[in-house]
Design a protein around this motif. Sequence first.
Motif, PDB file in Angstrom:
ATOM      1  N   ILE A 189       0.898  -1.204  -0.165  1.00 32.76           N
ATOM      2  CA  ILE A 189      -0.083   0.069  -0.048  1.00 32.76           C
ATOM      3  C   ILE A 189       0.910   1.281   0.049  1.00 32.76           C
ATOM      4  N   GLY A 190       1.963   1.112   0.701  1.00 32.68           N
ATOM      5  CA  GLY A 190       2.809   2.374   0.856  1.00 32.68           C
ATOM      6  C   GLY A 190       3.439   2.848  -0.389  1.00 32.68           C
ATOM      7  N   LYS A 191       3.510   2.005  -1.373  1.00 36.13           N
ATOM      8  CA  LYS A 191       4.227   2.329  -2.545  1.00 36.13           C
ATOM      9  C   LYS A 191       3.225   3.248  -3.646  1.00 36.13           C
ATOM     10  N   LEU A 192       1.825   3.218  -3.285  1.00 39.89           N
ATOM     11  CA  LEU A 192       0.907   3.686  -3.928  1.00 39.89           C
ATOM     12  C   LEU A 192       1.100   5.537  -4.134  1.00 39.89           C
ATOM     13  N   TRP A 193       0.813   6.167  -5.223  1.00 36.22           N
ATOM     14  CA  TRP A 193       0.866   7.301  -5.192  1.00 36.22           C
ATOM     15  C   TRP A 193      -0.312   8.304  -4.385  1.00 36.22           C
ATOM     16  N   SER A 194      -1.517   7.332  -4.438  1.00 43.76           N
ATOM     17  CA  SER A 194      -2.390   7.764  -3.414  1.00 43.76           C
ATOM     18  C   SER A 194      -1.907   7.913  -2.051  1.00 43.76           C
ATOM     19  N   MET A 195      -0.858   7.292  -1.657  1.00 44.38           N
ATOM     20  CA  MET A 195      -0.331   7.430  -0.299  1.00 44.38           C
ATOM     21  C   MET A 195       0.449   8.605   0.238  1.00 44.38           C
ATOM     22  N   LEU A 196       1.049   9.301  -0.944  1.00 39.38           N
ATOM     23  CA  LEU A 196       1.915  10.352  -0.936  1.00 39.38           C
ATOM     24  C   LEU A 196       1.390  11.555  -0.030  1.00 39.38           C
ATOM     25  N   ILE A 197       0.029  11.786   0.311  1.00 42.79           N
ATOM     26  CA  ILE A 197      -0.183  12.589   1.327  1.00 42.79           C
ATOM     27  C   ILE A 197       0.093  12.430   2.820  1.00 42.79           C
ATOM     28  N   TRP A 198       0.166  10.984   3.082  1.00 41.10           N
ATOM     29  CA  TRP A 198       0.792  10.510   4.320  1.00 41.10           C
ATOM     30  C   TRP A 198       2.168  10.612   4.858  1.00 41.10           C
ATOM     31  N   GLY A 199       2.662  11.374   5.631  1.00 39.44           N
ATOM     32  CA  GLY A 199       4.123  11.097   5.898  1.00 39.44           C
ATOM     33  C   GLY A 199       4.340   9.699   6.633  1.00 39.44           C
ATOM     34  N   VAL A 254      -1.731   4.882   8.395  1.00 36.79           N
ATOM     35  CA  VAL A 254      -2.668   4.711   7.467  1.00 36.79           C
ATOM     36  C   VAL A 254      -2.869   3.232   7.551  1.00 36.79           C
ATOM     37  N   VAL A 255      -1.876   2.384   7.447  1.00 35.57           N
ATOM     38  CA  VAL A 255      -1.898   0.906   6.962  1.00 35.57           C
ATOM     39  C   VAL A 255      -2.736   0.165   8.342  1.00 35.57           C
ATOM     40  N   ASP A 256      -2.041   0.489   9.524  1.00 32.20           N
ATOM     41  CA  ASP A 256      -2.577   0.137  10.707  1.00 32.20           C
ATOM     42  C   ASP A 256      -4.166   0.292  10.903  1.00 32.20           C
ATOM     43  N   LYS A 257      -4.524   1.599  10.604  1.00 30.11           N
ATOM     44  CA  LYS A 257      -5.828   1.823  10.658  1.00 30.11           C
ATOM     45  C   LYS A 257      -6.718   1.109   9.576  1.00 30.11           C
ATOM     46  N   ALA A 309      -9.317   6.757  -5.812  1.00 28.88           N
ATOM     47  CA  ALA A 309      -8.001   6.982  -6.112  1.00 28.88           C
ATOM     48  C   ALA A 309      -6.953   5.804  -5.772  1.00 28.88           C
ATOM     49  N   THR A 310      -7.057   5.244  -4.792  1.00 29.89           N
ATOM     50  CA  THR A 310      -6.306   3.926  -4.141  1.00 29.89           C
ATOM     51  C   THR A 310      -6.659   3.046  -4.950  1.00 29.89           C
ATOM     52  N   ILE A 311      -8.001   2.411  -5.066  1.00 29.68           N
ATOM     53  CA  ILE A 311      -8.411   1.325  -5.857  1.00 29.68           C
ATOM     54  C   ILE A 311      -8.236   1.288  -7.380  1.00 29.68           C
ATOM     55  N   SER A 312      -8.406   2.645  -7.779  1.00 28.47           N
ATOM     56  CA  SER A 312      -8.105   2.886  -9.187  1.00 28.47           C
ATOM     57  C   SER A 312      -6.720   2.536  -9.747  1.00 28.47           C
ATOM     58  N   GLU A 313      -6.033   2.957  -8.582  1.00 28.02           N
ATOM     59  CA  GLU A 313      -4.571   2.861  -8.915  1.00 28.02           C
ATOM     60  C   GLU A 313      -4.034   1.286  -9.180  1.00 28.02           C
ATOM     61  N   LEU A 314      -4.604   0.706  -8.061  1.00 30.04           N
ATOM     62  CA  LEU A 314      -4.302  -0.887  -7.800  1.00 30.04           C
ATOM     63  C   LEU A 314      -4.909  -1.611  -9.200  1.00 30.04           C
ATOM     64  N   LEU A 315      -5.918  -1.203  -9.571  1.00 27.82           N
ATOM     65  CA  LEU A 315      -6.512  -1.807 -10.740  1.00 27.82           C
ATOM     66  C   LEU A 315      -5.935  -1.522 -12.117  1.00 27.82           C
ATOM     67  N   THR A 316      -5.376  -0.265 -12.155  1.00 29.82           N
ATOM     68  CA  THR A 316      -4.444   0.148 -13.465  1.00 29.82           C
ATOM     69  C   THR A 316      -3.129  -0.706 -13.379  1.00 29.82           C
ATOM     70  N   ALA A 337      10.696  13.871   1.125  1.00 33.53           N
ATOM     71  CA  ALA A 337      11.278  12.705   2.030  1.00 33.53           C
ATOM     72  C   ALA A 337      11.997  13.442   2.912  1.00 33.53           C
ATOM     73  N   LEU A 338      11.601  14.430   3.857  1.00 40.70           N
ATOM     74  CA  LEU A 338      12.378  14.972   4.503  1.00 40.70           C
ATOM     75  C   LEU A 338      12.620  14.424   5.841  1.00 40.70           C
ATOM     76  N   VAL A 339      11.712  13.528   6.222  1.00 42.69           N
ATOM     77  CA  VAL A 339      11.483  12.539   7.352  1.00 42.69           C
ATOM     78  C   VAL A 339      11.491  11.318   7.193  1.00 42.69           C
ATOM     79  N   PRO A 340      12.654  10.335   7.721  1.00 41.23           N
ATOM     80  CA  PRO A 340      12.481   9.157   7.195  1.00 41.23           C
ATOM     81  C   PRO A 340      11.243   8.437   7.700  1.00 41.23           C
ATOM     82  N   GLU A 341      10.364   7.496   7.045  1.00 38.35           N
ATOM     83  CA  GLU A 341       9.435   6.814   7.354  1.00 38.35           C
ATOM     84  C   GLU A 341       9.434   5.978   8.679  1.00 38.35           C
ATOM     85  N   SER A 342      10.544   5.685   8.958  1.00 42.46           N
ATOM     86  CA  SER A 342      10.758   4.670  10.259  1.00 42.46           C
ATOM     87  C   SER A 342      10.488   5.537  11.583  1.00 42.46           C
ATOM     88  N   PHE A 343      10.460   7.046  11.380  1.00 39.64           N
ATOM     89  CA  PHE A 343      10.073   7.966  12.520  1.00 39.64           C
ATOM     90  C   PHE A 343       8.675   7.872  13.080  1.00 39.64           C
TER      91      PHE A 343
END
Length: 359
Positions: free
Chosen positions: A58-68, A73-76, A117-124, A353-359
């Motif tokens: 899920i994290g690789k999707l363009w639709s996930m760019l809004i989330w630092g 998001v995935v846990d939710k 946006a998310t499901i259509s990206e996966l379908l594409t 990518a100012l903040v590493p995702e592991s933070f």
Amino acid sequence: MNIQKLTLAISEFSKKKKSNTAYYEENWNERKERKEYYQSFTKDKLLAMTEDDFAEYIGKLWSMLIWGNKKYVVDKLISDNGFKKLKNQLVDLLYGTNDIESRWDTFLKSVKGMGPATISELLTYANPQEYAIFNRTTILSYSYLEISDMPKYNYQYTGKKYVEVCKVAKKISLELQKSGATDYDFLAVDYFLWDEVLPLTEKKLSEVVNVSVSPKSEDKNNSKSLHDEIKEKLVAIGELLGFDSRSEVKIATGAVVDAIWEAKIGNMGKAIYVFEVQSKGSIDSLILNLKKAQSNAAVQAVVAVADEEQLAKIISESMGVIDEKSLRTWDSEDVLAVYDSLVRAHESINKLALVPESF
């Protein structure tokens, strides 16, 4: 569709590709890599995913760019839907045998937290010859090309509308192929729209966003109403601003409100902001809920969200009932505009990518 506008845009796109080959190859190669990654998944591989695998998927999707913080998001998603159900629904969406219209509608009704946006990206990625990306870029670009009845609200992103969008993408693909290229699948169509048509559209954004289905024509059979749409956007805005943001919360005895934003203040307590949405009907229950919410000492302000006409009624009828100092009003159209602006800002910032995702 305005073929003249499309032809002109394709001509400009072709010229830019020739004059700046490195830029276009880099962007197109990124899309090819994404397609190859997602097409490496089969039905069995998707069902066998661990939660960590799913977070990467899920994290690789363009639709996930809004989330630092993509893990949040995935846990939710997993918490709200259940991991097994979530994977099964994804399998049915991507590999099911029913027509795409019914698979699309079933998924949106069954899964919380994954939108068009998310499901259509996966379908594409799964089948770029048949399925198009259906997001803000698509809507604005299609509107620029004078394709009518583009949706404005999420509840208008139906399976039927998605089928129409894919048919238009097919026409655009065929026109692009006439320019000499042979590999213009629907992922390439999305690239063309994003790189060439969207900038043209944004010059006239104030005109384009009004080319949409009127909320007055809302279909009672749609899975989501305008009320739900605004409520979801309020929750998303709160999350993007860093609040603990939730919907359908019991805030006081006998009062379940549409949404809250909550901020913890060290170990001292918390500050809560309450939102009630009014889309149609009587405003009595809204006023009563906001009045009850004010009895909670942590509530700093209560906000009524509605259109301009309804807000005037709320202000008038709440006088003497709700504490005026803590009552706020927010036009529902402004809520949508704020959400859109925040999404675009977060997408732009997170690309750095100012903040590493592991933070």
